[in-house]
Design an enzyme around this catalytic site. Structure first.
Site, PDB file in Angstrom:
ATOM      1  N   ASN A 112      52.746  -6.530 -64.631  1.00  0.00           N
ATOM      2  CA  ASN A 112      52.215  -6.522 -65.997  1.00  0.00           C
ATOM      3  C   ASN A 112      50.702  -6.610 -65.930  1.00  0.00           C
ATOM      4  OD1 ASN A 112      54.753  -6.486 -67.055  1.00  0.00           O
ATOM      5  ND2 ASN A 112      54.704  -8.567 -67.872  1.00  0.00           N
ATOM      6  N   GLY A 113      50.021  -5.949 -66.855  1.00  0.00           N
ATOM      7  CA  GLY A 113      48.572  -6.032 -66.910  1.00  0.00           C
ATOM      8  C   GLY A 113      47.923  -4.689 -66.651  1.00  0.00           C
ATOM      9  N   HIS A 515      31.503  -0.025-103.978  1.00  0.00           N
ATOM     10  CA  HIS A 515      30.598   0.451-102.938  1.00  0.00           C
ATOM     11  C   HIS A 515      31.268   1.490-102.049  1.00  0.00           C
ATOM     12  CE1 HIS A 515      27.398  -2.430-103.865  1.00  0.00           C
ATOM     13  NE2 HIS A 515      28.382  -3.279-104.141  1.00  0.00           N
ATOM     14  N   LYS A 614      54.142  -7.884 -78.954  1.00  0.00           N
ATOM     15  CA  LYS A 614      53.999  -9.241 -79.472  1.00  0.00           C
ATOM     16  C   LYS A 614      52.799  -9.949 -78.878  1.00  0.00           C
ATOM     17  CE  LYS A 614      55.303 -12.867 -81.805  1.00  0.00           C
ATOM     18  NZ  LYS A 614      55.081 -12.858 -83.258  1.00  0.00           N
TER      19      LYS A 614
END
Length: 619
Positions: A112-113, A515, A614
């Site tokens: 992971n990563g 605006h 998540k």
């Protein structure tokens, strides 16, 4: 983002790995895979693109893969398109195609990563004779481990350590070596990983729900640490290869807390759990009608010494910070700045020694927020974490921690964690006000204690919101407006709608409409006004009238008693009255319900919206 699981023990590994991955689906993924070893036999790798059920079908729900040692992964594509070839696990051998089947490789692993220097490392490995079959940075890491393992003829820990020193980025790595049957080796930097142990069994996962069915005894592996995992035994090592000791932590919430409990979706379950999350978090900070922050390490002397506060967060947690700024500045009279973590970490912020940096994160692993925390600590200022996960990286590294007691939150769209974070912010504001301005705490605490019952009242009357959501499920553009705290609530309401219904939605400070934004209003455009602040009520209504004159359909969220608003708007949802400082806790609930019911009406996957995860553990 992504999910890791691992198992070593006495049982067949594959069904346990698949069960664990199913509990991590909320993290977001586009492919999945397993690698299992049966004693000294070679690893069997099976991968598939798409939902986990396809991997279950391939493996007969795991029964087709013998072996009691294995690793698994759900991938969210970063490097390389979603495909079976790019799915994890990856192998060190020079195979081609999908990489599935029995593999001769020395090393098989998942990750992971993000590896930031993967291209440089890939070129190095190609020069040393390695070939690549995927477009992933993970294959580069696995082959780099193999390179050091073979070149220096060293053990797994030394090979992992050399790899960790060489790579740049974030990772939770889980590998098996051909010569070490019934063993899994892991390394971690900035990506979450926990290790659970039972009688003769060990479990590895990205998050607690994946292993809670099997054990509550877990280790939290630290940053830049490694571990060797066998059946029921774990040995930890630092980057020098020296063995280090870790304490076991017991998970206090049970497996049922991570189940749907009869609700169709986790999001609806978690919306209904908000009264408890609010009450529990408040109770943890209140003693004898006073806010007590001393268990968190925040004393009155520290509060007196703080000159300003910087709140750093991402997504919904940033919206909590926006609410907190209004409340803290008003109640405590202290300057508050709110920064997106991804901006804070790169803008060279000016922090004087008396600044308090508050980092808000549900998971405690949010990459940008963690980096912002580390930057603040490098500058020598005090840091306070508001997190929901005990033992998470942000919780471990912050000087002080305020734990929210929301329990496990599974749906990608946060609800109860957001509400619990609001309570933590309110408690800080009231206590700072008491210490710095002599504010009487008890009346505010009584108002806070009324929130759970008032949230229950809103939840008990949600049929009208469901009807309204069905009516506007086909909307193309929706605008949320408000002023002050109401603007902060509008930001969260807009995010809830867009992230799970895929309707283009934006939130604006009501005074900014003229605006530029009002040019987008046309016949039928839905404009939702949040109207909880008495002194700003008339001004926001005036802005809504300007939208109505240009064809907008108006919806209002306002407290009971403001019935005159029905003369102006087309639809009203009322909320109970409360001290205006705390109105965000009530006004957000109908907006959560609106997003939920619109998503359901459109037939979408409420808990796992496309392209989202998540826990965002990479930049």
């Amino acid at each position: 983002m992504c999910g890791i699981v691992g198992y070593v023990g006495k049982k067949q590994a594959a069904p346990i790995l698949l069960e664990g991955l199913s509990k991590l689906e909320y993290r977001g993924y586009d492919s999945a895979g397993l690698a299992v070893r049966n004693g000294k036999s070679l690893a069997e790798v099976v991968k598939s693109k798409g939902r986990l059920k396809l991997l279950e079908e391939k493996t007969d729900e795991g029964r087709a893969l013998p072996g009691t040692c294995g690793i698994g992964h759900t991938r969210w594509a970063t490097h390389g398109e979603p495909s079976q070839t790019n799915a994890h696990p990856h192998v060190s051998g020079n195979c081609t195609g999908s990489g599935s089947g029995t593999v001769e490789s020395e090393v098989v692993g998942v990750h992971n990563g993000i590896i930031e220097n993967y291209a440089e490392l890939r070129d190095k490995l190609i020069r040393h004779g390695y070939q690549f079959y995927s477009g992933t940075d993970t294959e580069v890491v696995i082959k780099l481990i193999d390179y050091y393992y073979k070149k220096y003829q060293i053990g797994p820990i030394d090979a992992l350590a050399k790899t960790m020193v060489r790579v740049r980025g974030s990772y939770a790595i889980e590998v098996m070596f051909k010569e070490y049957p019934d063993e899994i080796w892991v390394a971690r930097k900035d990506s979450p990983m926990i290790i659970g142990v039972g009688e003769g069994e060990s479990y590895i996962a990205s998050d607690v729900p994946a292993i809670l069915k099997y054990t509550r005894q877990v280790y939290y592996i630290g940053n830049l640490e490694m571990a060797k995992i066998t059946g029921g035994d774990v040995h930890f090592y630092n980057l020098d290869g020296d063995e280090i000791q870790k304490d076991l932590t017991e998970i206090t919430w049970d497996a049922e807390a991570a189940e749907k409990g009869g609700y169709e979706h986790f999001m609806m379950k978690e919306i209904h759990e908000q009264p408890k999350a609010v009450a529990d978090t408040l109770a943890s900070a209140v003693k004898d009608d006073h806010i007590d922050l001393s268990p968190m390490g925040i004393t009155e002397d520290i509060i007196k010494d703080i000159s300003n506060i910087t709140i750093v967060a991402c997504g919904s947690a940033w919206h909590v910070g926006m609410v907190a700024r209004y409340v803290m500045e008003d109640l405590a009279g202290i300057p508050v700045q709110v920064d997106l973590a991804s901006e804070f970490r790169y803008r060279n912020p000016i922090l004087d020694p008396k600044t308090l940096v508050v980092v808000i994160s549900q998971s405690g692993e949010t990459a940008d927020s963690l980096a912002a925390l580390r930057l603040a600590k490098e500058r020598g200022v005090r840091t306070l974490a508001i997190v929901n996960v005990v033992g998470s990286s942000i919780a471990r590294e912050a000087d002080n921690v305020f734990y929210t007691l929301a329990g496990p939150e599974i749906s990608v769209a946060t609800t109860k964690a957001y509400s619990a974070q609001l309570i933590a912010a309110y408690c800080l504001a009231v206590k700072f006000g008491a210490v710095r301005k002599g504010l009487e705490e008890k009346p505010y605490i009584e108002e806070l204690r009324s929130l759970p019952e008032k949230i229950e009242k809103i939840l008990g009357d949600c049929e009208r919101i469901q009807w309204f959501a069905a009516k506007y499920a086909a909307a193309k553009d929706v605008f949320f407006i408000g002023r002050g705290i109401d603007y902060a609530v509008s930001l969260e309401g807009s995010l809830k709608l867009k992230e799970i219904s895929y309707i283009h939605s934006e939130a604006y400070a009501a005074g900014e409409l003229k605006h530029g934004t009002i040019s987008l209003i046309e016949d039928g455009t839905l404009v939702i006004g949040v109207l909880t602040q008495d002194e700003l009520y008339e001004k926001t209504v005036s802005n809504m009238v300007e939208c109505k004159a240009r064809g907008a359909y108006l919806c209002a969220v306002t407290p009971y008693g403001r019935y005159e608003v029905e003369d102006t708007v087309n639809f009203v949802t009322y909320i109970p009255r409360v001290d205006p400082h705390f109105a965000a806790s009530l006004a957000v609930v109908p907006l959560q319900l609106l997003g939920y019911y619109v998503s359901v009406a459109k037939g979408l996957d409420v808990d796992k919206p496309r392209n989202l995860a998540k826990s965002v553990t990479v930049e």
